[in-house]
Design a protein around this motif. Structure first.
Motif, PDB file in Angstrom:
ATOM      1  N   UNK A  92      -5.278   4.809 -13.523  1.00  0.00           N
ATOM      2  CA  UNK A  92      -3.957   4.175 -14.071  1.00  0.00           C
ATOM      3  C   UNK A  92      -2.961   5.423 -14.256  1.00  0.00           C
ATOM      4  N   UNK A  93      -3.391   6.591 -14.400  1.00  0.00           N
ATOM      5  CA  UNK A  93      -2.391   7.853 -14.569  1.00  0.00           C
ATOM      6  C   UNK A  93      -1.321   7.920 -13.726  1.00  0.00           C
ATOM      7  N   UNK A  94      -1.719   7.975 -12.396  1.00  0.00           N
ATOM      8  CA  UNK A  94      -0.823   8.303 -11.147  1.00  0.00           C
ATOM      9  C   UNK A  94       0.344   7.069 -10.981  1.00  0.00           C
ATOM     10  N   UNK A 150       0.725  -1.048   0.018  1.00  0.00           N
ATOM     11  CA  UNK A 150       0.095   0.044  -0.299  1.00  0.00           C
ATOM     12  C   UNK A 150       0.981   1.242  -0.017  1.00  0.00           C
ATOM     13  N   UNK A 151       1.083   1.845  -1.158  1.00  0.00           N
ATOM     14  CA  UNK A 151       1.555   3.114  -1.458  1.00  0.00           C
ATOM     15  C   UNK A 151       0.633   4.306  -1.773  1.00  0.00           C
ATOM     16  N   UNK A 152       0.078   4.644  -0.999  1.00  0.00           N
ATOM     17  CA  UNK A 152      -1.074   5.775  -1.204  1.00  0.00           C
ATOM     18  C   UNK A 152      -0.326   7.082  -1.870  1.00  0.00           C
ATOM     19  N   UNK A 153      -0.669   7.674  -3.065  1.00  0.00           N
ATOM     20  CA  UNK A 153      -0.053   8.718  -3.539  1.00  0.00           C
ATOM     21  C   UNK A 153      -1.281   9.746  -3.861  1.00  0.00           C
ATOM     22  N   UNK A 154      -1.386  11.033  -3.609  1.00  0.00           N
ATOM     23  CA  UNK A 154      -2.359  11.721  -3.906  1.00  0.00           C
ATOM     24  C   UNK A 154      -2.341  12.277  -5.571  1.00  0.00           C
ATOM     25  N   UNK A 155      -3.467  12.093  -5.929  1.00  0.00           N
ATOM     26  CA  UNK A 155      -3.475  12.477  -7.443  1.00  0.00           C
ATOM     27  C   UNK A 155      -2.906  13.897  -7.671  1.00  0.00           C
ATOM     28  N   UNK A 156      -2.193  14.228  -8.657  1.00  0.00           N
ATOM     29  CA  UNK A 156      -1.468  15.442  -8.929  1.00  0.00           C
ATOM     30  C   UNK A 156      -0.513  15.984  -8.091  1.00  0.00           C
ATOM     31  N   UNK A 157      -0.086  15.244  -7.132  1.00  0.00           N
ATOM     32  CA  UNK A 157       0.852  15.382  -6.124  1.00  0.00           C
ATOM     33  C   UNK A 157       1.858  14.410  -5.899  1.00  0.00           C
ATOM     34  N   UNK A 158       2.755  14.076  -6.969  1.00  0.00           N
ATOM     35  CA  UNK A 158       3.256  12.786  -6.645  1.00  0.00           C
ATOM     36  C   UNK A 158       4.848  13.729  -6.528  1.00  0.00           C
ATOM     37  N   UNK A 159       5.597  13.257  -5.349  1.00  0.00           N
ATOM     38  CA  UNK A 159       6.715  13.903  -4.808  1.00  0.00           C
ATOM     39  C   UNK A 159       7.917  13.027  -5.009  1.00  0.00           C
ATOM     40  N   UNK A 160       9.026  13.643  -4.829  1.00  0.00           N
ATOM     41  CA  UNK A 160      10.117  12.634  -5.191  1.00  0.00           C
ATOM     42  C   UNK A 160      10.516  11.593  -4.394  1.00  0.00           C
ATOM     43  N   UNK A 161       9.934  11.725  -3.032  1.00  0.00           N
ATOM     44  CA  UNK A 161       9.873  10.725  -1.927  1.00  0.00           C
ATOM     45  C   UNK A 161       9.038   9.585  -2.506  1.00  0.00           C
ATOM     46  N   UNK A 162       7.727  10.008  -3.143  1.00  0.00           N
ATOM     47  CA  UNK A 162       6.849   8.958  -3.760  1.00  0.00           C
ATOM     48  C   UNK A 162       7.837   7.827  -4.707  1.00  0.00           C
ATOM     49  N   UNK A 163       8.327   8.579  -5.643  1.00  0.00           N
ATOM     50  CA  UNK A 163       9.041   8.223  -6.811  1.00  0.00           C
ATOM     51  C   UNK A 163      10.235   7.013  -6.282  1.00  0.00           C
TER      52      UNK A 163
END
Length: 139
Positions: free
Chosen positions: A121-123, A87-100
């Motif tokens: 599927x976009x995020x 489970x790696x929840x990511x806010x739509x339109x707010x992908x951070x370098x930490x998320x990547x």
């Protein structure tokens, strides 16, 4: 007569697009990872069985509006097929370098093929593409 022909042609085109969209439950980004949008328990069960995914990364937050299933429901289904769920929840339109970087870590460690899930599927695709562009994926 021409209008009726055009109407029929448009109807056939619309039905073809709808059928193709419905039939395509996941989209491969490469041979190791695919993405899928809006999930239901039935769709998830089918994808796990048909596509033989070994791991799943859920990028859609459980609390996001319109979400029909929780990660716990998906994990329950996946465990029956011995499939790992992260489970790696990511806010739509707010992908951070930490998320990547977090995604790249999972991608590099998890058994493949991997299914990534979010609303459309976009995020998930964006996470993959950013990690790939930064050379973070061990392929």
């Amino acid at each position: 007569m021409i209008n009726a022909f055009i109407q029929r042609a448009l109807l056939v085109l619309c039905l073809s697009c709808a059928t193709a969209s419905f039939a395509q439950d996941s989209q491969a980004l490469n041979e190791k990872v695919s993405v899928s949008g809006q999930m239901t328990t039935d769709k998830f069960s089918s994808l796990i069985k048909q596509q033989k995914f070994k791991s799943v990364i859920v990028n859609r937050p459980d609390s996001e509006a319109g979400n029909e299933v929780t990660v716990l429901q998906l994990r329950g289904i996946a465990e029956k097929s011995h499939v790992s769920v992260v489970y790696q929840p990511v806010q739509s339109g707010k992908i951070s370098q930490t998320d990547v970087k977090e995604f790249a870590k999972y991608y590099n460690e998890l058994p493949k093929p991997i299914l990534m899930i979010c609303r459309s599927g976009s995020r998930s695709t964006s996470l993959f593409n950013q990690a790939k562009a930064q050379g973070l994926l061990n392929d």
